[in-house]
Motif scaffolding. Structure first.
Motif, PDB file in Angstrom:
ATOM      1  N   PHE A 315       0.832  -1.208   0.000  1.00  0.00           N
ATOM      2  CA  PHE A 315       0.000   0.000   0.000  1.00  0.00           C
ATOM      3  C   PHE A 315       0.869   1.261   0.000  1.00  0.00           C
ATOM      4  CE2 PHE A 315      -2.985  -3.160   1.791  1.00  0.00           C
ATOM      5  CZ  PHE A 315      -3.989  -3.035   0.843  1.00  0.00           C
ATOM      6  N   MET A 316       2.002   1.186   0.702  1.00  0.00           N
ATOM      7  CA  MET A 316       2.904   2.360   0.688  1.00  0.00           C
ATOM      8  C   MET A 316       3.372   2.632  -0.745  1.00  0.00           C
ATOM      9  SD  MET A 316       5.369   1.730   3.935  1.00  0.00           S
ATOM     10  CE  MET A 316       4.720   1.321   5.550  1.00  0.00           C
ATOM     11  N   LYS A 317       3.711   1.534  -1.459  1.00  0.00           N
ATOM     12  CA  LYS A 317       4.190   1.712  -2.841  1.00  0.00           C
ATOM     13  C   LYS A 317       3.065   2.247  -3.725  1.00  0.00           C
ATOM     14  CE  LYS A 317       7.466  -2.033  -2.223  1.00  0.00           C
ATOM     15  NZ  LYS A 317       7.604  -3.499  -2.372  1.00  0.00           N
ATOM     16  N   LEU A 318       1.842   1.778  -3.461  1.00  0.00           N
ATOM     17  CA  LEU A 318       0.688   2.290  -4.224  1.00  0.00           C
ATOM     18  C   LEU A 318       0.460   3.774  -3.957  1.00  0.00           C
ATOM     19  CD1 LEU A 318      -2.040  -0.451  -3.879  1.00  0.00           C
ATOM     20  CD2 LEU A 318      -1.260   0.595  -6.008  1.00  0.00           C
ATOM     21  N   ALA A 319       0.685   4.180  -2.728  1.00  0.00           N
ATOM     22  CA  ALA A 319       0.500   5.595  -2.378  1.00  0.00           C
ATOM     23  C   ALA A 319       1.500   6.456  -3.154  1.00  0.00           C
ATOM     24  CB  ALA A 319       0.668   5.796  -0.870  1.00  0.00           C
ATOM     25  N   ILE A 320       2.712   5.909  -3.375  1.00  0.00           N
ATOM     26  CA  ILE A 320       3.698   6.655  -4.173  1.00  0.00           C
ATOM     27  C   ILE A 320       3.145   6.855  -5.593  1.00  0.00           C
ATOM     28  CG2 ILE A 320       6.027   6.578  -5.173  1.00  0.00           C
ATOM     29  CD1 ILE A 320       6.911   4.993  -2.662  1.00  0.00           C
ATOM     30  N   LEU A 321       2.581   5.778  -6.144  1.00  0.00           N
ATOM     31  CA  LEU A 321       2.023   5.877  -7.510  1.00  0.00           C
ATOM     32  C   LEU A 321       0.865   6.880  -7.558  1.00  0.00           C
ATOM     33  CD1 LEU A 321       1.953   2.137  -8.663  1.00  0.00           C
ATOM     34  CD2 LEU A 321       3.620   3.915  -9.221  1.00  0.00           C
ATOM     35  N   HIS A 322       0.030   6.844  -6.514  1.00  0.00           N
ATOM     36  CA  HIS A 322      -1.113   7.759  -6.464  1.00  0.00           C
ATOM     37  C   HIS A 322      -0.621   9.210  -6.427  1.00  0.00           C
ATOM     38  CE1 HIS A 322      -4.810   9.672  -4.848  1.00  0.00           C
ATOM     39  NE2 HIS A 322      -5.432   8.682  -5.479  1.00  0.00           N
ATOM     40  N   ALA A 323       0.418   9.447  -5.617  1.00  0.00           N
ATOM     41  CA  ALA A 323       0.962  10.817  -5.515  1.00  0.00           C
ATOM     42  C   ALA A 323       1.580  11.246  -6.847  1.00  0.00           C
ATOM     43  CB  ALA A 323       1.988  10.877  -4.386  1.00  0.00           C
ATOM     44  N   MET A 324       2.247  10.310  -7.510  1.00  0.00           N
ATOM     45  CA  MET A 324       2.858  10.640  -8.823  1.00  0.00           C
ATOM     46  C   MET A 324       1.766  11.005  -9.822  1.00  0.00           C
ATOM     47  SD  MET A 324       5.652   7.717  -9.453  1.00  0.00           S
ATOM     48  CE  MET A 324       7.317   7.896  -8.880  1.00  0.00           C
ATOM     49  N   GLU A 325       0.723  10.185  -9.823  1.00  0.00           N
ATOM     50  CA  GLU A 325      -0.362  10.373 -10.788  1.00  0.00           C
ATOM     51  C   GLU A 325      -1.088  11.708 -10.568  1.00  0.00           C
ATOM     52  OE1 GLU A 325      -2.783   6.854 -10.894  1.00  0.00           O
ATOM     53  OE2 GLU A 325      -4.444   7.970 -11.804  1.00  0.00           O
ATOM     54  N   HIS A 326      -1.225  12.100  -9.271  1.00  0.00           N
ATOM     55  CA  HIS A 326      -2.022  13.302  -8.982  1.00  0.00           C
ATOM     56  C   HIS A 326      -1.162  14.525  -8.657  1.00  0.00           C
ATOM     57  CE1 HIS A 326      -4.959  10.043  -8.513  1.00  0.00           C
ATOM     58  NE2 HIS A 326      -5.835  10.960  -8.923  1.00  0.00           N
ATOM     59  N   LYS A 430      -8.320  -1.499  -4.678  1.00  0.00           N
ATOM     60  CA  LYS A 430      -9.224  -0.467  -5.173  1.00  0.00           C
ATOM     61  C   LYS A 430      -9.712   0.455  -4.048  1.00  0.00           C
ATOM     62  CE  LYS A 430     -12.808  -0.106  -8.529  1.00  0.00           C
ATOM     63  NZ  LYS A 430     -14.192  -0.269  -8.369  1.00  0.00           N
ATOM     64  N   GLU A 431     -10.110  -0.166  -2.945  1.00  0.00           N
ATOM     65  CA  GLU A 431     -10.671   0.633  -1.847  1.00  0.00           C
ATOM     66  C   GLU A 431      -9.613   1.611  -1.312  1.00  0.00           C
ATOM     67  OE1 GLU A 431     -11.554  -1.403   1.778  1.00  0.00           O
ATOM     68  OE2 GLU A 431     -12.795   0.222   2.544  1.00  0.00           O
ATOM     69  N   PHE A 432      -8.382   1.124  -1.201  1.00  0.00           N
ATOM     70  CA  PHE A 432      -7.303   1.994  -0.717  1.00  0.00           C
ATOM     71  C   PHE A 432      -7.096   3.173  -1.667  1.00  0.00           C
ATOM     72  CE2 PHE A 432      -2.654   2.967  -0.740  1.00  0.00           C
ATOM     73  CZ  PHE A 432      -2.601   3.560   0.498  1.00  0.00           C
ATOM     74  N   TYR A 433      -7.022   2.865  -2.953  1.00  0.00           N
ATOM     75  CA  TYR A 433      -6.809   3.907  -3.961  1.00  0.00           C
ATOM     76  C   TYR A 433      -7.945   4.938  -3.907  1.00  0.00           C
ATOM     77  CZ  TYR A 433      -3.600   4.837  -7.796  1.00  0.00           C
ATOM     78  OH  TYR A 433      -2.597   5.366  -8.588  1.00  0.00           O
ATOM     79  N   ASN A 434      -9.181   4.409  -3.783  1.00  0.00           N
ATOM     80  CA  ASN A 434     -10.345   5.308  -3.710  1.00  0.00           C
ATOM     81  C   ASN A 434     -10.292   6.168  -2.446  1.00  0.00           C
ATOM     82  OD1 ASN A 434     -11.304   4.292  -6.048  1.00  0.00           O
ATOM     83  ND2 ASN A 434     -12.824   2.924  -5.114  1.00  0.00           N
ATOM     84  N   THR A 435      -9.789   5.587  -1.350  1.00  0.00           N
ATOM     85  CA  THR A 435      -9.702   6.342  -0.093  1.00  0.00           C
ATOM     86  C   THR A 435      -8.708   7.489  -0.237  1.00  0.00           C
ATOM     87  OG1 THR A 435     -10.192   4.303   1.066  1.00  0.00           O
ATOM     88  CG2 THR A 435      -9.359   6.102   2.412  1.00  0.00           C
ATOM     89  N   LEU A 436      -7.580   7.201  -0.899  1.00  0.00           N
ATOM     90  CA  LEU A 436      -6.607   8.285  -1.135  1.00  0.00           C
ATOM     91  C   LEU A 436      -7.238   9.375  -1.996  1.00  0.00           C
ATOM     92  CD1 LEU A 436      -3.258   6.380  -1.908  1.00  0.00           C
ATOM     93  CD2 LEU A 436      -3.857   7.572   0.191  1.00  0.00           C
ATOM     94  N   SER A 437      -7.987   8.947  -3.015  1.00  0.00           N
ATOM     95  CA  SER A 437      -8.621   9.929  -3.921  1.00  0.00           C
ATOM     96  C   SER A 437      -9.650  10.760  -3.161  1.00  0.00           C
ATOM     97  CB  SER A 437      -9.315   9.226  -5.095  1.00  0.00           C
ATOM     98  OG  SER A 437      -8.355   8.541  -5.849  1.00  0.00           O
TER      99      SER A 437
END
Ligand code: ADP
Length: 482
Positions: A315-326, A430-437
């Motif tokens: 999830f930490m690595k996914l958060a990096i991707l989310h931050a990069m994307e946004h 998905k739920e984690f990604y949506n929560t970050l969004s």
């Protein structure tokens, strides 16, 4: 009451994670009205002399693989006595470059035997409070001593900070002390008595057992593994409680923290612009320090954590991707005891070295961690399981909104959409990604709601004083055998 705390970490003298924070926070809070002594090993990692007065020094011996010499050096420490045991004739056990090593059962059993010998010299001890499997042998040694002498032993309380670590080892190690055979039995695995589990024996012998949040206590009891330790804890369910950890409000205080560029506190919450300006000054300072060039209007999401599977690395690595994307900022500070995990994060660190908005700091740095708590807008704690977790409590005190997985102490301390954001599923992302969004959306589109989250977090009080009151109740009940 005369209360002894025994642990292998105590902040600020020696700390790896939340164990050290809890031991010192609890002890300092109890010391307002009680006589508290903390016993820790002397590691050669601890720089001497400590910047505090020596109260006494005693030399004595203990029996572990033969007769061994030890010095107990007691220091004054914020209303408590802090005693470091220097194992003179086994000093190599604590001359290590890190607190934890592959031979921990042997080292910590040697320390436990020395600590028990020390406690037996003290007068009128009411409570011996032991923390985690590391010092689990003490419970059986106290009982052995009581059987041998016919005198009652002090009330023994065990706190489980993380049930995933149980201290499996060879029974020979425990038998190298003078534990009596009937007491040793409680540590041995039924189907393979040559192996022992330090936590299992400690659970059996302790008068009361606690863990660090009510939800985690339930999770432990619902655990359906076939291990003897699970049965041991179910047998003691009447004397097993979950007590939420609290943070020391003096140690974690944005009004006085010297690591911050600008101090602030909750009294500024009725002036939102001024409050946010203070956080922004800390953000500017952090960005200068880490050469981050991303716009400060965008949020900064942080992770402050040991990098272990438990903490939700994917999830930490996914958060990096989310931050990069946004295009918002992501800063991680953490270390791993596992070289493979450390390498994975070094690889990511290298690949984002020139990114305007992503930084990974792979070291243990208390000052930077403190600045980050103040400078960040949100903290991500995606743990697979979490006994209590202190980082969400510290973050809330510093006005930083937590995004957490609803498990253990995280579920007990972060009310969804009131103090922060939560997600549950770990099988899909998905739920984690949506929560970050969602968090990003509220930050960008609904500043009033965002500020309310900050306010609610800062007003929530998870303090060490309340935790100490709960422990005192347990101490009294256990003494009275209620
Ligand atoms: P755990 O005990 O499982 O590691 P907790 O959330 O209970 O987790 O406590 C973690 C503590 O360690 C907090 O005080 C946090 O600020 C601190 N910490 C974790 N990693 C670092 C780091 N790399 N540098 C400085 N402090 C850290």
């Amino acid at each position: 009451m005369h209360i002894i705390q025994v642990a292998i970490e105590c902040t600020p003298i020696i700390k790896v994670g939340g164990l050290g924070d809890m031991v010192s926070g609890l002890s300092r809070a109890l010391a307002h009205h009680h006589h508290v002594e903390i016993i820790i090993p002397y590691y050669s990692l601890i720089p001497l002399p400590l910047p505090t007065k020596i109260l006494k020094k005693t030399l004595f011996s203990y029996s572990f693989l033969g007769k061994q010499k030890v010095a107990a050096v007691s220091y004054e420490y914020d209303g408590c006595t802090l005693t470091c045991l220097e194992l003179h004739s086994q000093h190599e056990l604590f001359a290590t470059s890190s607190v934890y090593t592959p031979d921990d059962a042997l080292r910590f059993c040697a320390f436990s035997v020395a600590a028990t010998a020390y406690i037996q010299q003290l007068e009128s001890v009411d409570i011996v409070h032991i923390h985690d499997w590391h010092v689990g042998l003490i419970a059986g040694l106290l009982k052995s001593h009581a059987i041998r002498t016919g005198k009652p032993s002090p009330t023994c309380i065990l706190t489980i900070h993380n049930f995933a670590y149980q201290g499996e080892c060879s029974t020979q190690i425990l038998a190298s002390s003078d534990i009596l055979a009937p007491c040793l039995q409680a540590y041995q695995m039924q189907h393979s008595p040559q192996s022992s589990v330090l936590l299992q024996g400690a659970v059996t012998h302790a008068d009361h057992i606690t863990t660090v949040s009510p939800s985690y206590a339930r999770e432990i009891l619902q655990n359906h593994s076939s291990k003897d330790v699970d049965q041991a804890i179910k047998n003691k369910s009447q004397v097993f409680s979950g007590i939420l950890n609290g943070i020391d409000q003096q140690v974690w205080n944005p009004a006085t923290d010297s690591a911050l560029k600008t101090n602030y506190d909750s009294s500024l919450l009725n002036q939102p612009q001024e409050f946010l300006a203070k956080k922004r000054e800390n953000k500017t300072h952090l960005y200068e320090r880490l050469h981050i060039s991303a716009p400060k209007e965008q949020p900064c999401l942080c992770v402050i954590s040991r990098l272990e599977e438990q903490k939700g690395l994917t999830f930490m690595k996914l958060a990096i991707l989310h931050a990069m994307e946004h295009g918002y900022t992501f800063v991680l500070i953490g270390t791993s005891g596992n070289p493979n995990i450390q390498q994975q994060f070094v690889n990511i660190q290298t690949s984002v070295a020139h990114s305007p908005n992503i930084r990974l700091v792979l070291s243990y740095d208390e000052t930077l961690a403190r600045l980050l708590y103040a400078a960040a807008d949100m903290i991500c704690i995606p743990s697979l399981f979490e006994p209590c977790g202190l980082t969400q409590l510290i973050a809330m005190r510093y006005g930083t909104v937590p995004i957490v997985r609803a498990t253990g102490g995280l579920a007990d301390t972060v009310k969804p959409l009131v103090q922060g954001f939560t997600f549950s599923q770990i099988k899909t992302h998905k739920e984690f990604y949506n929560t970050l969004s969602l968090a990003l959306h509220v930050y960008q589109q609904n500043p009033e709601w965002w500020f309310q989250l900050i306010k609610n977090g800062m007003h929530a009080s998870f303090d060490a004083a309340s935790m100490a009151d709960r422990y005192l109740d347990i101490y009294r009940k256990a003494q009275a055998k209620l």
